[in-house]
Design a protein around this motif. Structure first.
Motif, PDB file in Angstrom:
ATOM      1  N   ILE A  45      59.266  19.223  18.949  1.00 39.10           N
ATOM      2  CA  ILE A  45      58.738  20.376  19.958  1.00 39.10           C
ATOM      3  C   ILE A  45      59.603  19.912  21.169  1.00 39.10           C
ATOM      4  CG2 ILE A  45      56.908  21.123  20.002  1.00 39.10           C
ATOM      5  CD1 ILE A  45      56.199  18.940  22.756  1.00 39.10           C
ATOM      6  N   TYR A  46      60.457  18.968  21.480  1.00 37.61           N
ATOM      7  CA  TYR A  46      61.356  18.463  21.956  1.00 37.61           C
ATOM      8  C   TYR A  46      62.509  18.293  21.031  1.00 37.61           C
ATOM      9  CZ  TYR A  46      58.295  17.194  25.850  1.00 37.61           C
ATOM     10  OH  TYR A  46      57.073  17.541  26.701  1.00 37.61           O
ATOM     11  N   ARG A  47      62.980  18.077  20.679  1.00 36.66           N
ATOM     12  CA  ARG A  47      64.053  17.947  19.486  1.00 36.66           C
ATOM     13  C   ARG A  47      64.608  19.044  19.495  1.00 36.66           C
ATOM     14  NH1 ARG A  47      63.151  16.291  14.154  1.00 36.66           N
ATOM     15  NH2 ARG A  47      62.231  14.481  15.101  1.00 36.66           N
ATOM     16  N   ASP A  94      57.305  21.620  31.686  1.00 38.79           N
ATOM     17  CA  ASP A  94      58.005  20.314  30.673  1.00 38.79           C
ATOM     18  C   ASP A  94      58.277  19.166  32.331  1.00 38.79           C
ATOM     19  OD1 ASP A  94      58.930  21.645  29.212  1.00 38.79           O
ATOM     20  OD2 ASP A  94      59.783  22.925  29.429  1.00 38.79           O
ATOM     21  N   GLU A  95      57.614  19.077  33.297  1.00 36.28           N
ATOM     22  CA  GLU A  95      57.077  19.114  34.386  1.00 36.28           C
ATOM     23  C   GLU A  95      56.781  17.108  33.963  1.00 36.28           C
ATOM     24  OE1 GLU A  95      57.088  21.941  37.906  1.00 36.28           O
ATOM     25  OE2 GLU A  95      56.066  20.743  37.359  1.00 36.28           O
ATOM     26  N   GLY A  96      57.102  16.162  35.069  1.00 34.39           N
ATOM     27  CA  GLY A  96      56.413  14.718  34.721  1.00 34.39           C
ATOM     28  C   GLY A  96      57.712  13.899  35.157  1.00 34.39           C
ATOM     29  N   VAL A  97      57.275  12.067  34.334  1.00 33.68           N
ATOM     30  CA  VAL A  97      58.045  11.485  34.981  1.00 33.68           C
ATOM     31  C   VAL A  97      59.554  10.858  33.626  1.00 33.68           C
ATOM     32  CG1 VAL A  97      58.665   9.046  34.765  1.00 33.68           C
ATOM     33  CG2 VAL A  97      56.599  10.439  36.154  1.00 33.68           C
ATOM     34  N   TYR A  98      60.567  11.544  33.873  1.00 38.55           N
ATOM     35  CA  TYR A  98      61.331  11.828  33.088  1.00 38.55           C
ATOM     36  C   TYR A  98      62.368   9.571  32.784  1.00 38.55           C
ATOM     37  CZ  TYR A  98      61.764  16.056  31.504  1.00 38.55           C
ATOM     38  OH  TYR A  98      61.306  17.650  31.028  1.00 38.55           O
ATOM     39  N   MET A  99      62.325   9.106  31.693  1.00 32.35           N
ATOM     40  CA  MET A  99      62.483   8.241  31.240  1.00 32.35           C
ATOM     41  C   MET A  99      64.436   8.154  30.644  1.00 32.35           C
ATOM     42  SD  MET A  99      60.854   4.821  30.479  1.00 32.35           S
ATOM     43  CE  MET A  99      61.337   4.481  28.582  1.00 32.35           C
ATOM     44  N   LYS A 157      53.747  12.790  30.349  1.00 37.35           N
ATOM     45  CA  LYS A 157      53.116  13.492  31.245  1.00 37.35           C
ATOM     46  C   LYS A 157      51.771  13.189  30.752  1.00 37.35           C
ATOM     47  CE  LYS A 157      53.834  17.166  28.155  1.00 37.35           C
ATOM     48  NZ  LYS A 157      55.206  18.457  28.052  1.00 37.35           N
ATOM     49  N   ASP A 158      50.358  13.364  31.288  1.00 39.69           N
ATOM     50  CA  ASP A 158      49.508  12.917  31.192  1.00 39.69           C
ATOM     51  C   ASP A 158      48.882  11.507  30.144  1.00 39.69           C
ATOM     52  OD1 ASP A 158      48.769  15.650  31.997  1.00 39.69           O
ATOM     53  OD2 ASP A 158      49.381  16.104  29.765  1.00 39.69           O
ATOM     54  N   ASN A 159      49.662  10.587  30.932  1.00 39.07           N
ATOM     55  CA  ASN A 159      50.056   9.621  30.496  1.00 39.07           C
ATOM     56  C   ASN A 159      49.930   9.600  29.318  1.00 39.07           C
ATOM     57  OD1 ASN A 159      48.410   8.437  33.191  1.00 39.07           O
ATOM     58  ND2 ASN A 159      46.461   8.889  32.737  1.00 39.07           N
ATOM     59  N   ARG A 160      50.695  10.057  28.726  1.00 40.81           N
ATOM     60  CA  ARG A 160      51.160   9.849  27.099  1.00 40.81           C
ATOM     61  C   ARG A 160      52.498   9.981  27.470  1.00 40.81           C
ATOM     62  NH1 ARG A 160      49.822  13.485  23.134  1.00 40.81           N
ATOM     63  NH2 ARG A 160      51.147  12.506  21.578  1.00 40.81           N
ATOM     64  N   LYS A 161      53.718   8.714  26.516  1.00 42.41           N
ATOM     65  CA  LYS A 161      54.954   9.054  26.442  1.00 42.41           C
ATOM     66  C   LYS A 161      55.229  10.066  24.993  1.00 42.41           C
ATOM     67  CE  LYS A 161      58.939   5.796  24.966  1.00 42.41           C
ATOM     68  NZ  LYS A 161      59.354   4.959  25.234  1.00 42.41           N
ATOM     69  N   HIS A 162      56.372  11.208  25.438  1.00 47.80           N
ATOM     70  CA  HIS A 162      56.916  11.567  25.030  1.00 47.80           C
ATOM     71  C   HIS A 162      58.360  11.790  24.092  1.00 47.80           C
ATOM     72  CE1 HIS A 162      52.926  14.009  24.647  1.00 47.80           C
ATOM     73  NE2 HIS A 162      53.670  14.419  26.001  1.00 47.80           N
ATOM     74  N   VAL A 163      59.116  11.341  23.150  1.00 45.98           N
ATOM     75  CA  VAL A 163      60.409  11.168  22.946  1.00 45.98           C
ATOM     76  C   VAL A 163      61.112  12.864  22.731  1.00 45.98           C
ATOM     77  CG1 VAL A 163      62.461   9.948  21.813  1.00 45.98           C
ATOM     78  CG2 VAL A 163      59.843   9.029  22.257  1.00 45.98           C
ATOM     79  N   ILE A 164      61.878  12.887  23.955  1.00 46.90           N
ATOM     80  CA  ILE A 164      62.879  14.056  23.730  1.00 46.90           C
ATOM     81  C   ILE A 164      63.760  13.834  23.213  1.00 46.90           C
ATOM     82  CG2 ILE A 164      64.055  16.039  25.793  1.00 46.90           C
ATOM     83  CD1 ILE A 164      61.959  14.733  27.759  1.00 46.90           C
ATOM     84  N   HIS A 165      64.841  13.054  23.146  1.00 42.89           N
ATOM     85  CA  HIS A 165      66.289  12.966  22.551  1.00 42.89           C
ATOM     86  C   HIS A 165      66.494  11.402  22.412  1.00 42.89           C
ATOM     87  CE1 HIS A 165      69.847  13.812  20.652  1.00 42.89           C
ATOM     88  NE2 HIS A 165      69.341  15.111  20.405  1.00 42.89           N
ATOM     89  N   SER A 166      66.488  10.862  21.660  1.00 46.29           N
ATOM     90  CA  SER A 166      66.494   9.057  21.034  1.00 46.29           C
ATOM     91  C   SER A 166      67.562   8.993  19.877  1.00 46.29           C
ATOM     92  CB  SER A 166      65.659   8.442  20.584  1.00 46.29           C
ATOM     93  OG  SER A 166      66.036   7.232  20.445  1.00 46.29           O
ATOM     94  N   THR A 167      68.444   7.349  19.691  1.00 46.97           N
ATOM     95  CA  THR A 167      68.850   7.122  18.907  1.00 46.97           C
ATOM     96  C   THR A 167      68.827   5.819  18.526  1.00 46.97           C
ATOM     97  OG1 THR A 167      70.709   5.518  19.980  1.00 46.97           O
ATOM     98  CG2 THR A 167      71.513   8.352  19.054  1.00 46.97           C
ATOM     99  N   ILE A 168      67.398   5.729  18.959  1.00 47.63           N
ATOM    100  CA  ILE A 168      66.045   4.343  19.236  1.00 47.63           C
ATOM    101  C   ILE A 168      65.083   4.641  18.054  1.00 47.63           C
ATOM    102  CG2 ILE A 168      64.920   2.340  20.126  1.00 47.63           C
ATOM    103  CD1 ILE A 168      67.146   3.642  22.933  1.00 47.63           C
ATOM    104  N   SER A 169      64.464   5.839  18.610  1.00 46.97           N
ATOM    105  CA  SER A 169      62.995   5.646  18.079  1.00 46.97           C
ATOM    106  C   SER A 169      63.605   7.316  17.575  1.00 46.97           C
ATOM    107  CB  SER A 169      62.139   5.655  18.525  1.00 46.97           C
ATOM    108  OG  SER A 169      61.887   6.400  19.831  1.00 46.97           O
TER     109      SER A 169
END
Length: 157
Positions: free
Chosen positions: A69-71, A94-99, A52-64
């Motif tokens: 705030i999301y965890r 929390d709207e945006g592009v989810y990946m 969102k706003d051209n920034r990627k925020h990691v919500i939950h990951s085993t990679i990084s």
């Protein structure tokens, strides 16, 4: 040689690991379902993020590393051919592009990525019953969330 070239067909199929990405509302939570085809018994790593706003925020990951705030609001369940993200207290902020990004250990075809745009007003309610069989805590949640009105009806009987 690149195994993801369209020929031969059998090898190309190997590259389509993520089949579908969908999102729905479960009470106050957002649920994002990342359906994949299991090509290997190797352990699967995943990453859910939002742009969102051209920034990627990691919500939950085993990679990084996921953002604090999301965890605290997110959890992930893994089922056969499905990785599910739950994000509690979902609001329009929390709207945006989810990946969804998946990677199988020792799979050199690279990470599999799929995106979905999530807008709160456009989300359907989750059906939520398909997972009941695989996950008993769902049953518990369901029982706990039965409307109080029904409890009152029982009393009047």
């Amino acid at each position: 040689s690149n195994p993801c070239l369209p020929l031969p067909v059998l090898q190309a199929a190997h590259c389509q690991m993520i089949k579908d990405l969908s999102a729905c509302l479960l009470g106050q939570s957002l649920r994002v379902d990342c359906h994949y085809e299991n090509k290997t018994s190797n352990p699967l790593t995943y990453e859910f993020s939002i742009t969102k706003d051209n920034r990627k925020h990691v919500i939950h990951s085993t990679i990084s590393v996921s953002e604090n705030i999301y965890r605290s609001r997110a959890n992930v369940t893994m089922h056969k051919n499905l990785v599910c993200l739950y994000l509690q207290s979902f609001t329009t902020s929390d709207e945006g592009v989810y990946m969804c990004e998946l990677k199988a250990t020792n799979d050199y075809t690279g990470n599999q990525i799929k995106n979905i745009t999530v807008i709160k007003d456009k989300l359907e309610k989750c059906a939520g019953f398909s997972l009941l069989i695989q996950n008993t805590s769902w049953l518990l949640l369901l029982l706990l969330s039965l409307p109080l009105l029904q409890a009152v009806d029982f009393v009047s009987l």
